[in-house]
Write a protein that holds these residues in place. Sequence first.
Motif, PDB file in Angstrom:
ATOM      1  N   GLN A  27       0.833  -1.205   0.000  1.00  0.00           N
ATOM      2  CA  GLN A  27       0.000   0.000   0.000  1.00  0.00           C
ATOM      3  C   GLN A  27       0.867   1.253   0.000  1.00  0.00           C
ATOM      4  O   GLN A  27       0.608   2.213  -0.743  1.00  0.00           O
ATOM      5  N   GLU A  28       1.915   1.246   0.815  1.00  0.00           N
ATOM      6  CA  GLU A  28       2.788   2.407   0.922  1.00  0.00           C
ATOM      7  C   GLU A  28       3.570   2.647  -0.361  1.00  0.00           C
ATOM      8  O   GLU A  28       3.656   3.783  -0.853  1.00  0.00           O
ATOM      9  N   ILE A  29       4.139   1.597  -0.922  1.00  0.00           N
ATOM     10  CA  ILE A  29       4.917   1.735  -2.157  1.00  0.00           C
ATOM     11  C   ILE A  29       4.036   2.267  -3.279  1.00  0.00           C
ATOM     12  O   ILE A  29       4.409   3.195  -4.011  1.00  0.00           O
ATOM     13  N   LEU A  30       2.854   1.685  -3.430  1.00  0.00           N
ATOM     14  CA  LEU A  30       1.948   2.111  -4.497  1.00  0.00           C
ATOM     15  C   LEU A  30       1.537   3.566  -4.316  1.00  0.00           C
ATOM     16  O   LEU A  30       1.536   4.349  -5.283  1.00  0.00           O
ATOM     17  N   LEU A  32       3.105   6.014  -2.753  1.00  0.00           N
ATOM     18  CA  LEU A  32       4.238   6.910  -3.012  1.00  0.00           C
ATOM     19  C   LEU A  32       4.543   6.993  -4.511  1.00  0.00           C
ATOM     20  O   LEU A  32       4.876   8.064  -5.026  1.00  0.00           O
ATOM     21  N   GLU A  33       4.424   5.868  -5.204  1.00  0.00           N
ATOM     22  CA  GLU A  33       4.585   5.895  -6.662  1.00  0.00           C
ATOM     23  C   GLU A  33       3.541   6.797  -7.310  1.00  0.00           C
ATOM     24  O   GLU A  33       3.852   7.584  -8.220  1.00  0.00           O
ATOM     25  N   GLN A  34       2.313   6.665  -6.854  1.00  0.00           N
ATOM     26  CA  GLN A  34       1.223   7.451  -7.445  1.00  0.00           C
ATOM     27  C   GLN A  34       1.387   8.940  -7.182  1.00  0.00           C
ATOM     28  O   GLN A  34       0.790   9.753  -7.885  1.00  0.00           O
ATOM     29  N   ARG A  35       2.212   9.287  -6.198  1.00  0.00           N
ATOM     30  CA  ARG A  35       2.509  10.701  -5.948  1.00  0.00           C
ATOM     31  C   ARG A  35       3.764  11.157  -6.678  1.00  0.00           C
ATOM     32  O   ARG A  35       4.268  12.261  -6.452  1.00  0.00           O
ATOM     33  N   ILE A  59       1.928  -1.871  -8.871  1.00  0.00           N
ATOM     34  CA  ILE A  59       3.216  -1.241  -8.581  1.00  0.00           C
ATOM     35  C   ILE A  59       4.123  -1.343  -9.800  1.00  0.00           C
ATOM     36  O   ILE A  59       4.307  -2.414 -10.379  1.00  0.00           O
ATOM     37  N   LYS A  60       4.702  -0.224 -10.195  1.00  0.00           N
ATOM     38  CA  LYS A  60       5.506  -0.170 -11.422  1.00  0.00           C
ATOM     39  C   LYS A  60       6.993  -0.368 -11.157  1.00  0.00           C
ATOM     40  O   LYS A  60       7.752  -0.711 -12.075  1.00  0.00           O
TER      41      LYS A  60
END
Length: 424
Positions: A27-30, A32-35, A59-60
């Motif tokens: 959840q955190e990684i996704l 932060l990526e989306q930001r 997640i990319k």
Amino acid sequence: MLPSPTARRIAVVVKGYPRLSETFIAQEILALEQRGLGLEIWSLRHPTEKAVHPMNRQIKGRATYLPEYLYEEPLRVLRGALWSLRRNGFGLAMNAFWADLRRDRTANRIRRLGQAFVMARELPADVGHLHVHYLHTPASVVRYAALLTGRTWTYSAHAKDIWTTPDWEKREKLAEALWGVTCTAQGAEHLQALSPSPERVSLVYHGLDLSRFPAPPESRPVRDGSDPADPVRIVSVGRAVSKKGLGDLLQALAALPPDLHWRFAHVGGGDLLNSLKAQAQATGIADKVAFLGPKTQPDIIALLREADLFVLPSKKAVSGDRDGLPNVLMEAASQKLAIVATDFAGIPEFIRHQADGELVPPGDWEALSNAINLLAREPKRREALGESAFERLRRDFSMEGGIDDLEGRFRRLIDTGARDQVAA
């Protein structure tokens, strides 16, 4: 490679990826990526589960897997060691390693050094900072790699890593990391007491991204355990390990009065599954109990929506391991499901006794059985507790606050640099 003067990305280091039990990390990684943060994932272990949560697929960031055992990839480890030998930071890393090995003479220490050699060599130049989840073995790899390459590092501490890592090791890691966050007030207080700079340890709740969850059911069937054809549905989600208290839960269920009709479903893998199944058989409740194994988050949410009561009797394991604030409690609250849990670890930071759920002393199966018995018979009370927990989740434990904090910290590292990178 060496970090470039314009390093723009962060390596997020985890013990294993992806893992069904670590939705909070995904959840955190996704988020932060989306930001717009540039992240890549480094994992000490390959995945052991076939199922993957949908958000992991979103997640990319590239995932790189370090040699789980050094003998499996000897040439990769050798290339990393030879490359590291020529770095200015080699002496610093080896001094830290030998100091660790003198106090912990295990093969695990040697494996972490080998993984650090590989990571140090293979990190792209535009990765200027390392952030690690868990203060125990993953942080050892990151610490050695940071010393070798001159990169900065930070950490997120959770539960097992806080309570089972020796104090001497935590002190040294806390002293070297730029800052760290942890997900319970209890954990934060413990780490602040060990840190030479307590202000560098912060409480940051994971929270829950409610946009990923369906709205809670508008209503639930009014079950009170009186109808054998429509028994009260009880659910627990968590790995079958001692700190989850599932043995206490089965003992509590076995002690329920015979006039209460119920069914119990457990979701999760774990080393204790076979012994739990044997316990259910021995206590005569096996026909009422279903062990469903690991499930993806959509399957878990569907189960929570159909349930009447969620139970998680966490306690301290003999090893010292304990929970933080289990995300699954917030997932249950997202569906307005009534909760029975223990007054232990970070749980009472979210669940207030008799307001958002029922809390019982850890390890007290009789109190647990009594709480389950009473709530199973009171659907209106369950509805009130579920409503209160949902409102508390939405008001005080949404994901956005924690992600705002982490995004600000990481952007400051990327935009201004925490300190001059050491040329290696």
